[in-house]
Design a protein around this motif. Structure first.
Motif, PDB file in Angstrom:
ATOM      1  N   SER A 219       0.820  -1.204   0.000  1.00 15.94           N
ATOM      2  CA  SER A 219       0.000   0.000   0.000  1.00 15.94           C
ATOM      3  C   SER A 219       0.857   1.258   0.000  1.00 15.94           C
ATOM      4  CB  SER A 219      -0.924  -0.013   1.221  1.00 15.94           C
ATOM      5  OG  SER A 219      -1.706   1.161   1.294  1.00 15.94           O
ATOM      6  N   LEU A 220       1.848   1.300   0.860  1.00 19.28           N
ATOM      7  CA  LEU A 220       2.695   2.484   1.010  1.00 19.28           C
ATOM      8  C   LEU A 220       3.435   2.811  -0.280  1.00 19.28           C
ATOM      9  CD1 LEU A 220       3.643   4.458   3.319  1.00 19.28           C
ATOM     10  CD2 LEU A 220       5.656   2.994   3.513  1.00 19.28           C
ATOM     11  N   LEU A 221       4.100   1.830  -0.866  1.00 19.96           N
ATOM     12  CA  LEU A 221       4.911   2.091  -2.056  1.00 19.96           C
ATOM     13  C   LEU A 221       4.062   2.318  -3.296  1.00 19.96           C
ATOM     14  CD1 LEU A 221       7.945  -0.326  -1.562  1.00 19.96           C
ATOM     15  CD2 LEU A 221       7.641   2.043  -0.817  1.00 19.96           C
ATOM     16  N   ALA A 222       2.790   1.937  -3.257  1.00 19.72           N
ATOM     17  CA  ALA A 222       1.884   2.233  -4.373  1.00 19.72           C
ATOM     18  C   ALA A 222       1.321   3.646  -4.269  1.00 19.72           C
ATOM     19  CB  ALA A 222       0.741   1.223  -4.400  1.00 19.72           C
ATOM     20  N   GLY A 223       1.632   4.340  -3.165  1.00 16.02           N
ATOM     21  CA  GLY A 223       1.076   5.668  -2.966  1.00 16.02           C
ATOM     22  C   GLY A 223      -0.331   5.647  -2.410  1.00 16.02           C
ATOM     23  N   SER A 224      -0.770   4.485  -1.926  1.00 14.72           N
ATOM     24  CA  SER A 224      -2.110   4.353  -1.350  1.00 14.72           C
ATOM     25  C   SER A 224      -2.096   4.803   0.109  1.00 14.72           C
ATOM     26  CB  SER A 224      -2.574   2.899  -1.414  1.00 14.72           C
ATOM     27  OG  SER A 224      -2.494   2.383  -2.719  1.00 14.72           O
ATOM     28  N   ALA A 225      -3.269   5.073   0.623  1.00 16.69           N
ATOM     29  CA  ALA A 225      -3.422   5.374   2.046  1.00 16.69           C
ATOM     30  C   ALA A 225      -3.704   4.087   2.805  1.00 16.69           C
ATOM     31  CB  ALA A 225      -4.545   6.379   2.263  1.00 16.69           C
ATOM     32  N   THR A 226      -3.276   4.040   4.067  1.00 16.28           N
ATOM     33  CA  THR A 226      -3.478   2.861   4.906  1.00 16.28           C
ATOM     34  C   THR A 226      -4.099   3.279   6.228  1.00 16.28           C
ATOM     35  OG1 THR A 226      -1.508   1.821   3.942  1.00 16.28           O
ATOM     36  CG2 THR A 226      -2.380   0.863   5.967  1.00 16.28           C
ATOM     37  N   ARG A 227      -5.270   2.723   6.541  1.00 18.01           N
ATOM     38  CA  ARG A 227      -5.909   2.965   7.832  1.00 18.01           C
ATOM     39  C   ARG A 227      -5.475   1.848   8.761  1.00 18.01           C
ATOM     40  NH1 ARG A 227     -12.020   4.001   7.344  1.00 18.01           N
ATOM     41  NH2 ARG A 227     -11.177   6.015   6.664  1.00 18.01           N
ATOM     42  N   MET A 228      -4.631   2.182   9.736  1.00 17.61           N
ATOM     43  CA  MET A 228      -4.044   1.179  10.620  1.00 17.61           C
ATOM     44  C   MET A 228      -4.806   1.132  11.938  1.00 17.61           C
ATOM     45  SD  MET A 228       0.024   1.812   9.860  1.00 17.61           S
ATOM     46  CE  MET A 228       0.517   0.260  10.639  1.00 17.61           C
ATOM     47  N   LEU A 229      -5.371  -0.034  12.245  1.00 19.99           N
ATOM     48  CA  LEU A 229      -6.068  -0.245  13.506  1.00 19.99           C
ATOM     49  C   LEU A 229      -5.094  -0.784  14.545  1.00 19.99           C
ATOM     50  CD1 LEU A 229      -9.415  -1.856  12.288  1.00 19.99           C
ATOM     51  CD2 LEU A 229      -8.789   0.559  12.461  1.00 19.99           C
ATOM     52  N   PRO A 230      -5.337  -0.526  15.828  1.00 21.28           N
ATOM     53  CA  PRO A 230      -4.414  -1.008  16.865  1.00 21.28           C
ATOM     54  C   PRO A 230      -4.279  -2.523  16.889  1.00 21.28           C
ATOM     55  CG  PRO A 230      -5.948   0.612  17.763  1.00 21.28           C
ATOM     56  CD  PRO A 230      -6.436   0.262  16.389  1.00 21.28           C
ATOM     57  N   ARG A 231      -5.366  -3.210  16.529  1.00 17.32           N
ATOM     58  CA  ARG A 231      -5.373  -4.671  16.531  1.00 17.32           C
ATOM     59  C   ARG A 231      -6.635  -5.113  15.791  1.00 17.32           C
ATOM     60  NH1 ARG A 231      -6.896  -2.428  20.944  1.00 17.32           N
ATOM     61  NH2 ARG A 231      -4.759  -2.348  21.699  1.00 17.32           N
ATOM     62  N   PHE A 232      -6.719  -6.424  15.514  1.00 17.15           N
ATOM     63  CA  PHE A 232      -7.946  -6.917  14.896  1.00 17.15           C
ATOM     64  C   PHE A 232      -9.022  -7.072  15.955  1.00 17.15           C
ATOM     65  CE2 PHE A 232     -10.728  -8.945  11.996  1.00 17.15           C
ATOM     66  CZ  PHE A 232     -11.398  -9.923  12.723  1.00 17.15           C
ATOM     67  N   ASP A 233     -10.154  -6.465  15.705  1.00 18.74           N
ATOM     68  CA  ASP A 233     -11.345  -6.606  16.520  1.00 18.74           C
ATOM     69  C   ASP A 233     -12.508  -6.709  15.545  1.00 18.74           C
ATOM     70  OD1 ASP A 233     -13.787  -4.800  17.775  1.00 18.74           O
ATOM     71  OD2 ASP A 233     -12.881  -6.167  19.231  1.00 18.74           O
ATOM     72  N   ALA A 234     -13.242  -7.827  15.596  1.00 19.91           N
ATOM     73  CA  ALA A 234     -14.273  -8.075  14.591  1.00 19.91           C
ATOM     74  C   ALA A 234     -15.307  -6.951  14.546  1.00 19.91           C
ATOM     75  CB  ALA A 234     -14.949  -9.416  14.866  1.00 19.91           C
ATOM     76  N   GLN A 235     -15.701  -6.457  15.704  1.00 21.86           N
ATOM     77  CA  GLN A 235     -16.709  -5.394  15.737  1.00 21.86           C
ATOM     78  C   GLN A 235     -16.172  -4.121  15.062  1.00 21.86           C
ATOM     79  OE1 GLN A 235     -18.209  -4.541  19.638  1.00 21.86           O
ATOM     80  NE2 GLN A 235     -19.485  -2.843  18.973  1.00 21.86           N
TER      81      GLN A 235
END
Length: 542
Positions: A219-235
């Protein structure tokens, strides 16, 4: 040759587009690179090995391993990139590891410095003795210095140290170079259509290839944005998808299963519409059960894009981006620059339809259109294949033959060139009563049983059979009796060849899994073979 990774970062360094979204807000590519350069300058200033009278700082960390224990987000990325730009090697680890495991990994890697943050400083404290502990908040405030220009790093210089999952033995540190990372990111950008119009929802652990390279770096090297969550939480993940603001999502099979469980409980209104709106949903790190793929198809109209990768090679194969060309249960075709071959036990490439003399068939005949023309161990070579295992020259030499990396996975190639994984030679290929069986194939059939929530098929040492085929089952609530040996064998006999039917079924409360959701089958085999009681080992229940 200069590092293509560094060159690409330099191109992105003046962009005002958003690079990372986290709990603290948005960070542009320009701001991210500035923060990374400050981290770089601080690491170089603190890493000088010169005498007291020599004030000039070094221009490179010269491959020093820097342990990274930082919460997911822009600060993690700046610490990661800053270390790479300083000529160091990043060792990202999980805050969920117990202190003893963190200490073993840090010692094995020869770590002298740890980069952490305020949130995880307490996690780093038990392994701080004899090592410098640096706060990323302090590093990002440091002045870049006069030598803020990125140093001349070579394409073949090591950049990332990732430890294998350890599902079949003691973890080994795989060294990935700047070229490895850049090639992998470019292959996946092209194969999966990433651009500056994308926003990736990222909830994967950052101490594995899937999270740090396949997802974040692509994502980063493609110039895309990345929404980073602290951890996986299904909800949380379901809610993010339901908002319809993200375009892509990468996950492991366990994450899909948890999302479906959340939806089945009545959560995530709008999740189905949001999932349908995703441009891309991928699955990796473990085989995606066909049942989960079909459940996603029922929800969205298409199956997730499945691919094959491992720490040492990156992603080597992928199903097509075109949803109509994907095939459930198969991992697709080799990516450009990747060569793949199917070999016999001696390392010889198999010709069409060949099987070792005297060996019985490993599976029933495939469905029309899936005709297998070769079956055996999968070997890979290409520029994305890793440099070697840190400090383990013997293991590195054993992993390669004539320039090919021996994956340890058994696969079959169809007549149209697609590949399907049948499992690890060490844990998923069972030898019982003269037959070679794929545990993954048997698991896929058992998942059709409505009383089975999860299942792992293993081979337990047996004098009469060589290996006794055992199904370790997590039952659906209230349906444990249907998963007992007698009823399950009767059900399976109507759907599987006799030699594939598990000879025993063991009901458990949970399957042991590593951080990426892979079942740790050696632990199951050891526990069951030893006959250890439930009270001694927790979840196992006969």
């Amino acid at each position: 040759m200069a590092s293509p990774l560094v060159e690409r970062l330099a191109q992105l360094g003046s962009s005002a587009r958003t690079a990372v979204e986290d709990e603290r807000g948005q960070t542009t590519f320009a701001a991210l690179l500035e923060r990374a350069l400050r981290v770089r300058g601080a690491l170089l200033a603190g890493g000088s090995r010169r005498g007291a009278g020599e004030a000039e700082r070094p221009s490179s960390l010269e491959g020093e391993r820097i342990l990274l224990l930082v919460s997911p987000g822009a600060a993690w990325v700046s610490a990661f990139l800053g270390t790479l730009l300083a000529g160091g090697i990043v060792l990202p680890l999980s805050a969920l590891y117990p202190p003893a495991e963190l200490e073993w990994l840090a010692s094995d890697a020869g770590v002298r410095r740890i980069v952490t943050d305020g949130e995880l400083a307490a996690v780093a404290a038990p392994i701080a003795q004899g090592r410098a502990v640096l706060r990323v908040e302090d590093l990002e405030r440091a002045a870049p210095g006069r030598d803020a220009a990125i140093s001349d790093i070579a394409a073949g210089d090591p950049a990332l140290l990732l430890y294998t999952s350890g599902t079949t033995g003691k973890p080994k540190g795989a060294l990935l170079t700047h070229r490895n990372l850049a090639v992998q990111a470019e292959l996946l950008r092209a194969a999966w259509g990433f651009s500056d119009h994308d926003l990736l929802l990222h909830a994967l652990p950052l101490h594995h290839l899937h999270g740090v390279v396949i997802a974040l770096m692509t994502s980063l090297l493609a110039g895309s944005a990345t929404r980073m969550l602290p951890r996986f939480d299904a909800q949380r993940v379901a809610a993010e998808i339901a908002r319809r603001s993200v375009t892509s999502f990468m996950a492991v099979p366990t994450m899909y299963q948890r999302l479906f469980e959340h939806v089945d409980r009545g959560g995530a209104p709008g999740f189905a519409a949001g999932a349908q709106a995703l441009r891309l949903a991928t699955s990796g790190s473990a085989a995606l059960p066909v049942t989960l793929a079909e459940r996603w198809r029922d929800l969205t109209g298409t199956i997730p894009l499945e691919r094959f990768g491992m720490t040492e090679i990156g992603v080597g194969m992928s199903n097509p981006l075109d949803p109509g060309a994907r095939r459930a249960g198969w991992v697709g075709f080799p990516l450009p620059t990747v060569e793949a071959r199917i070999t016999d036990d001696a390392g010889n490439a198999w010709a069409a339809g060949e099987r070792p003399p005297g060996e019985r068939p490993a599976a029933d005949p495939p469905a029309p259109g899936d005709a297998a023309v070769a079956r055996g161990e999968l070997w890979i070579r290409g520029p994305s294949v890793f440099k070697g295992y840190l400090g383990r020259e013997d293991a590195t030499a054993a992993a390669f033959q004539d320039g090919w990396f021996r994956t340890g996975d058994v696969a079959e190639r169809s007549s149209d060139g697609r590949f399907r994984l049948l499992g690890r030679t060490s844990v998923d290929i069972l030898k019982s009563g003269g037959y070679k069986l794929s545990a993954l194939e048997i698991e896929e059939a058992l998942r059709e049983h409505g009383a089975i929530a999860e299942v792992a098929v293993i081979g337990v040492p047996d004098e009469a059979w060589g290996e006794r085929v055992v199904a370790v089952v997590v039952a659906a609530p209230g349906r444990e009796a249907e998963c007992a040996t007698g009823p399950l064998r009767a059900w399976a006999k109507e759907r599987l060849a006799p030699y594939k039917v598990p000879r025993e079924s063991i009901v458990v409360r949970a399957l042991p899994r590593n951080a990426m959701g892979k079942v740790v089958k050696p632990e199951l085999v050891k526990t069951i073979a030893a006959g250890i009681a439930v009270e001694e080992r927790g979840p196992l229940t006969r």
